[in-house]
Design an enzyme around this catalytic site. Structure first.
Site, PDB file in Angstrom:
ATOM      1  N   LYS A  71       0.801  -1.231   0.000  1.00 35.75           N
ATOM      2  CA  LYS A  71       0.000   0.000   0.000  1.00 35.75           C
ATOM      3  C   LYS A  71       0.837   1.286   0.000  1.00 35.75           C
ATOM      4  O   LYS A  71       0.391   2.308  -0.494  1.00 35.75           O
ATOM      5  CB  LYS A  71      -0.935   0.015   1.217  1.00 35.75           C
ATOM      6  CG  LYS A  71      -2.114  -0.929   1.090  1.00 35.75           C
ATOM      7  CD  LYS A  71      -3.074  -0.730   2.255  1.00 35.75           C
ATOM      8  CE  LYS A  71      -4.235  -1.691   2.179  1.00 35.75           C
ATOM      9  NZ  LYS A  71      -5.205  -1.495   3.254  1.00 35.75           N
ATOM     10  N   ASP A 107     -10.257   2.995   2.105  1.00 36.42           N
ATOM     11  CA  ASP A 107     -10.507   2.358   3.412  1.00 36.42           C
ATOM     12  C   ASP A 107     -11.236   3.320   4.359  1.00 36.42           C
ATOM     13  O   ASP A 107     -12.265   2.984   4.943  1.00 36.42           O
ATOM     14  CB  ASP A 107      -9.189   1.934   4.085  1.00 36.42           C
ATOM     15  CG  ASP A 107      -8.605   0.675   3.473  1.00 36.42           C
ATOM     16  OD1 ASP A 107      -9.359  -0.097   2.849  1.00 36.42           O
ATOM     17  OD2 ASP A 107      -7.390   0.471   3.625  1.00 36.42           O
ATOM     18  N   GLY A 131      -4.715   1.734  17.625  1.00 38.29           N
ATOM     19  CA  GLY A 131      -3.832   1.327  16.533  1.00 38.29           C
ATOM     20  C   GLY A 131      -3.348   2.529  15.735  1.00 38.29           C
ATOM     21  O   GLY A 131      -3.964   3.616  15.781  1.00 38.29           O
ATOM     22  N   GLY A 134      -2.086   1.021   8.891  1.00 37.52           N
ATOM     23  CA  GLY A 134      -2.720   1.529   7.673  1.00 37.52           C
ATOM     24  C   GLY A 134      -4.177   1.907   7.865  1.00 37.52           C
ATOM     25  O   GLY A 134      -4.607   2.993   7.439  1.00 37.52           O
ATOM     26  N   ALA A 135      -4.948   1.028   8.490  1.00 31.51           N
ATOM     27  CA  ALA A 135      -6.379   1.312   8.665  1.00 31.51           C
ATOM     28  C   ALA A 135      -6.567   2.525   9.579  1.00 31.51           C
ATOM     29  O   ALA A 135      -7.410   3.393   9.310  1.00 31.51           O
ATOM     30  CB  ALA A 135      -7.093   0.088   9.231  1.00 31.51           C
ATOM     31  N   GLY A 249     -17.090  -4.165  10.982  1.00 27.00           N
ATOM     32  CA  GLY A 249     -16.153  -3.899   9.880  1.00 27.00           C
ATOM     33  C   GLY A 249     -16.605  -4.448   8.537  1.00 27.00           C
ATOM     34  O   GLY A 249     -15.998  -4.137   7.510  1.00 27.00           O
TER      35      GLY A 249
HETATM   36  P1  NDP Z   1      -1.316  -2.804  10.114  1.00 26.84           P
HETATM   37  O1  NDP Z   1      -0.443  -3.987  10.301  1.00 26.84           O
HETATM   38  O2  NDP Z   1      -0.849  -1.659   9.288  1.00 26.84           O
HETATM   39  O3  NDP Z   1      -1.708  -2.195  11.552  1.00 26.84           O
HETATM   40  C1  NDP Z   1      -2.093  -2.997  12.625  1.00 26.84           C
HETATM   41  C2  NDP Z   1      -2.168  -2.148  13.889  1.00 26.84           C
HETATM   42  O4  NDP Z   1      -2.591  -3.025  14.946  1.00 26.84           O
HETATM   43  C3  NDP Z   1      -0.844  -1.535  14.314  1.00 26.84           C
HETATM   44  O5  NDP Z   1      -1.058  -0.275  14.860  1.00 26.84           O
HETATM   45  C4  NDP Z   1      -0.351  -2.518  15.385  1.00 26.84           C
HETATM   46  O6  NDP Z   1       0.500  -1.917  16.341  1.00 26.84           O
HETATM   47  C5  NDP Z   1      -1.678  -2.863  16.024  1.00 26.84           C
HETATM   48  N1  NDP Z   1      -1.623  -4.120  16.787  1.00 26.84           N
HETATM   49  C6  NDP Z   1      -1.280  -5.340  16.333  1.00 26.84           C
HETATM   50  N2  NDP Z   1      -1.375  -6.247  17.349  1.00 26.84           N
HETATM   51  C7  NDP Z   1      -1.779  -5.551  18.445  1.00 26.84           C
HETATM   52  C8  NDP Z   1      -2.046  -5.905  19.803  1.00 26.84           C
HETATM   53  N3  NDP Z   1      -1.948  -7.158  20.226  1.00 26.84           N
HETATM   54  N4  NDP Z   1      -2.465  -4.933  20.644  1.00 26.84           N
HETATM   55  C9  NDP Z   1      -2.598  -3.653  20.227  1.00 26.84           C
HETATM   56  N5  NDP Z   1      -2.344  -3.260  18.972  1.00 26.84           N
HETATM   57  C10 NDP Z   1      -1.942  -4.191  18.084  1.00 26.84           C
HETATM   58  O7  NDP Z   1      -2.680  -3.376   9.544  1.00 26.84           O
HETATM   59  P2  NDP Z   1      -3.874  -2.554   8.864  1.00 26.84           P
HETATM   60  O8  NDP Z   1      -4.011  -1.254   9.563  1.00 26.84           O
HETATM   61  O9  NDP Z   1      -3.714  -2.574   7.400  1.00 26.84           O
HETATM   62  O10 NDP Z   1      -5.117  -3.488   9.207  1.00 26.84           O
HETATM   63  C11 NDP Z   1      -5.605  -3.579  10.542  1.00 26.84           C
HETATM   64  C12 NDP Z   1      -6.855  -4.421  10.532  1.00 26.84           C
HETATM   65  O11 NDP Z   1      -7.877  -3.738   9.823  1.00 26.84           O
HETATM   66  C13 NDP Z   1      -6.686  -5.779   9.831  1.00 26.84           C
HETATM   67  O12 NDP Z   1      -7.328  -6.760  10.614  1.00 26.84           O
HETATM   68  C14 NDP Z   1      -7.397  -5.589   8.517  1.00 26.84           C
HETATM   69  O13 NDP Z   1      -7.940  -6.804   8.058  1.00 26.84           O
HETATM   70  C15 NDP Z   1      -8.486  -4.613   8.907  1.00 26.84           C
HETATM   71  N6  NDP Z   1      -8.976  -3.815   7.795  1.00 26.84           N
HETATM   72  C16 NDP Z   1     -10.316  -3.790   7.571  1.00 26.84           C
HETATM   73  C17 NDP Z   1     -10.839  -3.055   6.554  1.00 26.84           C
HETATM   74  C18 NDP Z   1     -12.305  -3.078   6.322  1.00 26.84           C
HETATM   75  O14 NDP Z   1     -12.732  -2.623   5.260  1.00 26.84           O
HETATM   76  N7  NDP Z   1     -13.107  -3.554   7.268  1.00 26.84           N
HETATM   77  C19 NDP Z   1      -9.974  -2.245   5.655  1.00 26.84           C
HETATM   78  C20 NDP Z   1      -8.582  -2.280   6.013  1.00 26.84           C
HETATM   79  C21 NDP Z   1      -8.109  -3.059   7.043  1.00 26.84           C
HETATM   80  P3  NDP Z   1       2.087  -1.601  15.987  1.00 26.84           P
HETATM   81  O15 NDP Z   1       2.114  -0.170  15.626  1.00 26.84           O
HETATM   82  O16 NDP Z   1       2.809  -1.888  17.203  1.00 26.84           O
HETATM   83  O17 NDP Z   1       2.470  -2.528  14.880  1.00 26.84           O
END
Ligand code: NDP
Length: 285
Positions: A71, A107, A131, A134-135, A249
């Site tokens: 992305k 998104d 978080g 990306g989202a 979602g």
């Molecule tokens: P990223 O990997 O870019 O971001 C994930 C985020 O989650 C990061 O901030 C990460 O923290 C945090 N995280 C991961 N594990 C934990 C934990 N155990 N406790 C707290 N925070 C945590 O992924 P995306 O942003 O691209 O996607 C996130 C979710 O959104 C996915 O499940 C994806 O499927 C979903 N999504 C849904 C969409 C929809 O249309 N419904 C569209 C886009 C995404 P850190 O900064 O430390 O890595």
């Protein structure tokens, strides 16, 4: 009259991508509208994106979706960006406009439509986002541009969280604040909308929920989740127990698919068909 055996091509590049259901939803929508389009789900590894994007031009794809890990890198291979994608710094969809590749990020726009469909708005609201990936970036930028009053970001990595707050402040002018997430997060009492934008709770880990102090969710809050599978996530179930209104979602996923459909084809998307197809795909009916 001569026949046309050539379909218009769109699709998705990502890795992993095998379990991404977007193609099923988009192909059902094309069929419902009688459009001869094909959505091809393609495994493109990190390092191969340039060749894949050259392929878009060479094979005259109408457009493409980008998912993990492409992305951000895809920005290098585009000719133009929407204003929002430029601020977010990430693109999840590209339109091939007569050889010029234009990138957008749908998104966060899909998230805004989910709020609207539930008669909610980010305008004038205090929004807390869990978080900073990306989202979270897409949702927070769109909410800021739509007139949010204050945005609070909680993240387990300080650097990423602070970077996002800096971006929001500098590029959108919204009041933004970072909370370090090193123990169960307290939801501030003045929060109107609480949004889980982490990947916690996504299938198969449906028995997990973000580590927040659920007692601090109040009944007048709107609680939303990016997790679409299972749409009735544990996070939303906890919020429902406290009387909060919840938005899942699945709607966001359908909404961005709908926006992509229209950007590629210029035709209104058959939303009911898309919702039905995805719900069936997730075994929800
Ligand atoms: P990223 O990997 O870019 O971001 C994930 C985020 O989650 C990061 O901030 C990460 O923290 C945090 N995280 C991961 N594990 C934990 C934990 N155990 N406790 C707290 N925070 C945590 O992924 P995306 O942003 O691209 O996607 C996130 C979710 O959104 C996915 O499940 C994806 O499927 C979903 N999504 C849904 C969409 C929809 O249309 N419904 C569209 C886009 C995404 P850190 O900064 O430390 O890595």
């Amino acid at each position: 009259m001569s026949k046309n055996y050539r379909s218009e091509l769109v699709g998705a590049f990502g890795d992993p991508i095998d379990e991404n259901p977007t193609g099923v939803m988009e192909e059902a929508a094309f069929a419902a509208k009688g459009l001869d389009y094909r959505y091809i789900t393609i495994n493109v590894k990190k390092g191969d994106l340039k060749a894949a994007m050259d392929g878009i031009r060479a094979m005259n794809f109408r457009g493409i979706n980008l998912t993990i890990p492409h992305k951000v890198e895809v920005l290098k291979y585009l000719d133009e960006l929407s204003k929002e994608a430029e601020i977010i710094g990430a693109v999840n969809m590209v339109v091939n406009k007569d050889g010029k590749l234009w990138g957008d990020n749908t998104d966060g726009k899909g998230y805004l439509i989910s709020l609207k469909n539930a008669n909610e708005t980010p305008k004038g609201k205090n929004i807390m986002i869990l978080g900073a990936g990306g989202a979270a970036r897409a949702i927070s930028v769109e909410c800021a541009l739509a007139g949010a009053k204050k945005i609070t970001i909680a993240n387990i990595e300080k650097k990423q969280g602070e970077e996002l707050v800096g971006l929001l402040t500098e590029r959108t002018g919204v009041e933004a604040k970072f909370i370090m997430w090193d123990k169960p997060v307290q939801v501030p009492t003045d929060t109107n909308i609480l949004s889980n934008a982490t990947s916690v709770g996504l299938f198969p880990d449906i028995d997990q929920k973000p580590d927040i102090d659920y007692k601090t969710i109040q009944s007048d809050m709107v609680v939303t989740d990016v997790i679409f599978n299972d749409p009735n996530s544990l996070f939303l179930q906890e919020a429902q127990k406290r009387g909060a209104k919840t938005i899942n979602g699945l709607g966001m996923l359908v909404n961005q698919g709908e926006l992509n459909f229209t950007l590629w084809t210029g035709v209104d998307a058959p939303i009911e068909v898309m919702v039905e197809t995805l719900s069936k795909e997730f075994g929800l009916e």
